[in-house]
Motif scaffolding. Structure first.
Motif, PDB file in Angstrom:
ATOM      1  N   MET A  82     -18.121  -6.178  10.445  1.00 20.45           N
ATOM      2  CA  MET A  82     -17.278  -5.784  11.515  1.00 20.45           C
ATOM      3  C   MET A  82     -17.466  -6.696  12.367  1.00 20.45           C
ATOM      4  O   MET A  82     -16.845  -7.083  13.178  1.00 20.45           O
ATOM      5  CB  MET A  82     -17.003  -4.139  11.511  1.00 20.45           C
ATOM      6  CG  MET A  82     -15.811  -3.909  12.902  1.00 20.45           C
ATOM      7  SD  MET A  82     -15.769  -2.786  13.001  1.00 20.45           S
ATOM      8  CE  MET A  82     -14.305  -2.008  11.393  1.00 20.45           C
ATOM      9  N   GLU A  83     -19.188  -6.267  12.765  1.00 25.61           N
ATOM     10  CA  GLU A  83     -19.728  -6.495  13.979  1.00 25.61           C
ATOM     11  C   GLU A  83     -19.572  -8.525  13.780  1.00 25.61           C
ATOM     12  O   GLU A  83     -18.717  -9.483  14.982  1.00 25.61           O
ATOM     13  CB  GLU A  83     -20.693  -7.271  14.798  1.00 25.61           C
ATOM     14  CG  GLU A  83     -21.208  -7.224  15.215  1.00 25.61           C
ATOM     15  CD  GLU A  83     -22.812  -6.690  16.041  1.00 25.61           C
ATOM     16  OE1 GLU A  83     -23.809  -6.943  15.044  1.00 25.61           O
ATOM     17  OE2 GLU A  83     -23.324  -6.480  16.171  1.00 25.61           O
ATOM     18  N   LYS A  84     -19.212  -8.981  12.704  1.00 30.19           N
ATOM     19  CA  LYS A  84     -19.107 -10.515  12.687  1.00 30.19           C
ATOM     20  C   LYS A  84     -18.117 -11.467  13.226  1.00 30.19           C
ATOM     21  O   LYS A  84     -18.139 -12.174  13.707  1.00 30.19           O
ATOM     22  CB  LYS A  84     -19.626 -10.440  11.301  1.00 30.19           C
ATOM     23  CG  LYS A  84     -20.472 -12.458  10.936  1.00 30.19           C
ATOM     24  CD  LYS A  84     -20.998 -12.671  10.047  1.00 30.19           C
ATOM     25  CE  LYS A  84     -20.928 -13.945   9.538  1.00 30.19           C
ATOM     26  NZ  LYS A  84     -21.356 -14.576   7.795  1.00 30.19           N
ATOM     27  N   ILE A 107     -17.163 -10.813  16.833  1.00 32.57           N
ATOM     28  CA  ILE A 107     -17.748 -11.936  17.529  1.00 32.57           C
ATOM     29  C   ILE A 107     -17.459 -13.894  16.722  1.00 32.57           C
ATOM     30  O   ILE A 107     -16.582 -14.170  17.890  1.00 32.57           O
ATOM     31  CB  ILE A 107     -19.171 -12.079  16.823  1.00 32.57           C
ATOM     32  CG1 ILE A 107     -20.200 -10.922  17.685  1.00 32.57           C
ATOM     33  CG2 ILE A 107     -20.001 -13.119  17.555  1.00 32.57           C
ATOM     34  CD1 ILE A 107     -21.558 -10.448  17.336  1.00 32.57           C
ATOM     35  N   GLN A 108     -16.960 -13.608  16.083  1.00 32.38           N
ATOM     36  CA  GLN A 108     -16.193 -14.357  15.616  1.00 32.38           C
ATOM     37  C   GLN A 108     -14.641 -14.782  16.216  1.00 32.38           C
ATOM     38  O   GLN A 108     -14.365 -16.184  17.020  1.00 32.38           O
ATOM     39  CB  GLN A 108     -15.649 -14.822  14.157  1.00 32.38           C
ATOM     40  CG  GLN A 108     -15.071 -16.132  13.472  1.00 32.38           C
ATOM     41  CD  GLN A 108     -16.406 -17.349  13.734  1.00 32.38           C
ATOM     42  OE1 GLN A 108     -17.190 -17.212  13.828  1.00 32.38           O
ATOM     43  NE2 GLN A 108     -16.080 -18.214  14.500  1.00 32.38           N
ATOM     44  N   ASN A 109     -14.167 -13.970  15.863  1.00 33.21           N
ATOM     45  CA  ASN A 109     -12.912 -14.107  16.853  1.00 33.21           C
ATOM     46  C   ASN A 109     -12.703 -14.275  18.424  1.00 33.21           C
ATOM     47  O   ASN A 109     -11.961 -15.190  19.028  1.00 33.21           O
ATOM     48  CB  ASN A 109     -11.929 -12.440  16.300  1.00 33.21           C
ATOM     49  CG  ASN A 109     -11.674 -11.823  15.114  1.00 33.21           C
ATOM     50  OD1 ASN A 109     -11.679 -13.169  14.691  1.00 33.21           O
ATOM     51  ND2 ASN A 109     -11.751 -11.267  14.391  1.00 33.21           N
ATOM     52  N   ALA A 110     -14.142 -13.888  19.058  1.00 40.61           N
ATOM     53  CA  ALA A 110     -13.828 -13.641  20.313  1.00 40.61           C
ATOM     54  C   ALA A 110     -14.704 -14.862  20.560  1.00 40.61           C
ATOM     55  O   ALA A 110     -14.527 -15.354  21.240  1.00 40.61           O
ATOM     56  CB  ALA A 110     -15.490 -13.059  21.218  1.00 40.61           C
ATOM     57  N   ALA A 155     -19.368 -13.199  25.245  1.00 43.04           N
ATOM     58  CA  ALA A 155     -20.155 -12.293  25.423  1.00 43.04           C
ATOM     59  C   ALA A 155     -19.191 -11.464  26.286  1.00 43.04           C
ATOM     60  O   ALA A 155     -19.288  -9.915  26.764  1.00 43.04           O
ATOM     61  CB  ALA A 155     -20.998 -12.711  26.059  1.00 43.04           C
ATOM     62  N   ALA A 156     -18.320 -11.840  27.739  1.00 42.34           N
ATOM     63  CA  ALA A 156     -17.531 -10.702  28.472  1.00 42.34           C
ATOM     64  C   ALA A 156     -16.482 -10.021  27.390  1.00 42.34           C
ATOM     65  O   ALA A 156     -16.580  -9.232  28.219  1.00 42.34           O
ATOM     66  CB  ALA A 156     -16.778 -11.722  29.938  1.00 42.34           C
ATOM     67  N   GLN A 157     -15.999 -10.763  26.807  1.00 44.56           N
ATOM     68  CA  GLN A 157     -15.355 -10.104  26.131  1.00 44.56           C
ATOM     69  C   GLN A 157     -15.127  -8.759  25.098  1.00 44.56           C
ATOM     70  O   GLN A 157     -14.724  -7.787  25.064  1.00 44.56           O
ATOM     71  CB  GLN A 157     -14.159 -11.115  25.330  1.00 44.56           C
ATOM     72  CG  GLN A 157     -12.768 -10.334  24.520  1.00 44.56           C
ATOM     73  CD  GLN A 157     -12.632 -11.311  23.743  1.00 44.56           C
ATOM     74  OE1 GLN A 157     -12.397 -12.532  23.823  1.00 44.56           O
ATOM     75  NE2 GLN A 157     -11.986 -11.173  22.060  1.00 44.56           N
ATOM     76  N   LEU A 158     -16.557  -8.955  24.737  1.00 48.11           N
ATOM     77  CA  LEU A 158     -17.479  -8.080  23.937  1.00 48.11           C
ATOM     78  C   LEU A 158     -17.881  -7.136  24.900  1.00 48.11           C
ATOM     79  O   LEU A 158     -18.150  -5.849  23.929  1.00 48.11           O
ATOM     80  CB  LEU A 158     -18.387  -8.837  22.608  1.00 48.11           C
ATOM     81  CG  LEU A 158     -17.323 -10.052  21.737  1.00 48.11           C
ATOM     82  CD1 LEU A 158     -18.740 -10.876  21.554  1.00 48.11           C
ATOM     83  CD2 LEU A 158     -16.607  -8.875  21.077  1.00 48.11           C
ATOM     84  N   GLY A 159     -18.629  -8.042  26.145  1.00 43.43           N
ATOM     85  CA  GLY A 159     -18.467  -6.681  26.851  1.00 43.43           C
ATOM     86  C   GLY A 159     -20.253  -6.122  26.490  1.00 43.43           C
ATOM     87  O   GLY A 159     -21.044  -5.876  26.823  1.00 43.43           O
TER      88      GLY A 159
END
Length: 454
Positions: A415-417, A420-423, A435-439
């Protein structure tokens, strides 16, 4: 006693005796020649540290021309030896001529013992300095050779790769800035190293810098250097990557992940061809060949206001697009054979081969991770195989990525992977924006990506 050797050349036996008494307790070895013609047969002249050479040898002659002649002979045979001229006929113009010919100093007869010893000691220190410079140059040359060694050659026969290499070879001899683009794992750094190898700077150092791994707070220190005490952990002076690459090639990978603030600092260094260390106001000139690389669409990022247009123009005099592995299908099996032989040798499994069905499987896969994914896939298959023939079942391919991950993730890691790929996709590969999108911080994102790639 100093660990040095002295050679005295004088036809006056009383001079030789006096210098023997004076120097024998000061230096490891003192040798004497009363006839300068013996210089030609003195085979160890290069091993001598200091030569004390008389200026006149023929009776009634005091022009110093004989000494200058033999000085030139010694310099031709041993250019690094420190030669001190001696004469009973002092003249300023004669001393100047001797120094211009390569002598390090001049002594008048009769001499003051303390002054002579001081002069010889200074000449010995100069000789030691020259030796150290030679050692450092040899060491530097060896280090450059190691740093420039490309242990992963560019493998492939496809027309797409051939076109890239042809362009690279065409522009390599110039000093223009080059931007290399392409997906992760396509071999952008290999192309950069090939450009350096083919350039006029190939004997100098190639310095690669992963811009994605440098935090914004340490950007200036890493690239431009710092002075001792410039900040809390600056315990000594340090040169930056720009200065380290002086006269060579600086390769800035992942340049699309820089913030606008760090882009401005980088642009200033490129434009001015100077760097200013943190804690200093002095501009240091640098002479580098700049090559940058990214997997981002920088033109799109410029239109979105997240990448400086003037910086793009500076780094993009020549643009080289490295094709994805799926675009060079003929190279899949060529690369597979190369890595199969490499890893079979590494793990002591010589004689391995890939059967036809497995070859078809490798050719049909889209290789989203490109050459890097192929390399890891072959290595894993070599390690786990039991026989001499690799079958389709020996190659574990990431079909979930190929199918655009249509199924739900089974684990938190998956899920994390995917998040990250979507972001990264949503932000066109820009680490800071993703990184900003993921917080999370950009460094945290980079660390996760490195962990995922292992």
């Amino acid at each position: 006693m100093l660990d040095g050797s002295v050679l005295v050349i004088d036809d006056n036996k009383s001079v030789l005796s006096a210098l023997e008494i004076l120097l024998q307790d000061e230096y490891r070895e003192v040798t004497y020649i009363s006839n300068p013609n013996q210089i030609s047969s003195f085979t160890n002249i290069k091993e001598v540290d200091i030569v004390l050479l008389d200026m006149n040898f023929s009776a009634g002659v005091n022009t110093g021309n004989e000494g200058l002649y033999w000085l030139r002979e010694i310099r031709n045979k041993a250019p690094d030896v420190s030669v001190i001229m001696m004469t009973a006929y002092g003249a300023v113009d004669l001393a100047v001529r001797a120094l211009k010919e390569g002598a390090v100093d001049f002594i008048l007869k009769p001499w003051n013992n303390e002054k002579l010893l001081a002069t010889v000691k200074s000449a010995y220190k100069l000789r030691e300095s020259k030796k150290e410079v030679v050692k450092l140059k040899q060491k530097e040359s060896g280090l450059k050779q190691v740093l420039n060694e490309n242990k992963s050659p560019i493998i492939g026969e496809s027309t797409e790769l051939t076109a890239v290499l042809k362009l690279a070879h065409k522009v390599a001899k110039t000093d223009v800035n080059i931007l290399i683009t392409g997906e992760n794992g396509t071999g952008k750094e290999l192309i950069a190293r090939e450009l350096h190898r083919m350039s006029s700077r190939s004997s100098e150092v190639f310095i690669p810098v992963d811009m994605g791994s440098i935090s914004e707070t340490l950007f200036e220190s890493e690239l431009f250097g710092h002075l001792k005490g410039a900040f809390t952990d600056a315990k000594e002076d340090r040169i930056g990557k720009f200065e380290a690459a002086n006269a060579g090639t600086l390769f800035l990978d992942e340049i699309g992940n820089l913030s606008l603030q760090t882009q401005a600092k980088l642009l200033s260094a490129i434009q001015n061809k100077t760097v200013v260390k943190v804690g200093s106001n002095k501009a240091i000139p640098v002479d580098i060949r700049l090559i940058c690389a990214t997997n981002c669409n920088l033109n799109k990022m410029v239109s979105e206001g997240v990448f400086r247009e003037d910086l793009l123009y500076r780094i993009n005099t020549i643009h080289i697009q490295v094709p994805a592995l799926r675009e060079r299908e003929n190279d899949v099996l060529v690369l597979s054979d190369y890595y199969l032989n490499r890893f079979a040798k590494k793990y002591g499994k010589n004689g391995l081969r890939i059967n036809k069905m497995a070859q078809e499987k490798l050719k049909e896969y889209s290789w989203p991770g490109n050459v890097r994914e192929l390399q890891h896939t072959i290595e894993r298959a070599v390690i786990l195989c039991d026989g001499n023939v690799l079958k389709p079942s020996d190659f574990l391919l990431n079909t979930s990525v190929e199918n655009h991950q249509s199924s739900e993730p089974d684990t938190l890691d998956e899920m994390e992977k995917r998040m990250i790929q979507n972001a990264l996709n949503n932000n066109h590969g820009n680490y800071s924006a993703a990184a900003a999108q993921l917080g999370i911080t950009r460094q945290t994102l980079y660390n996760k990506l490195k962990k995922m790639s292992k």
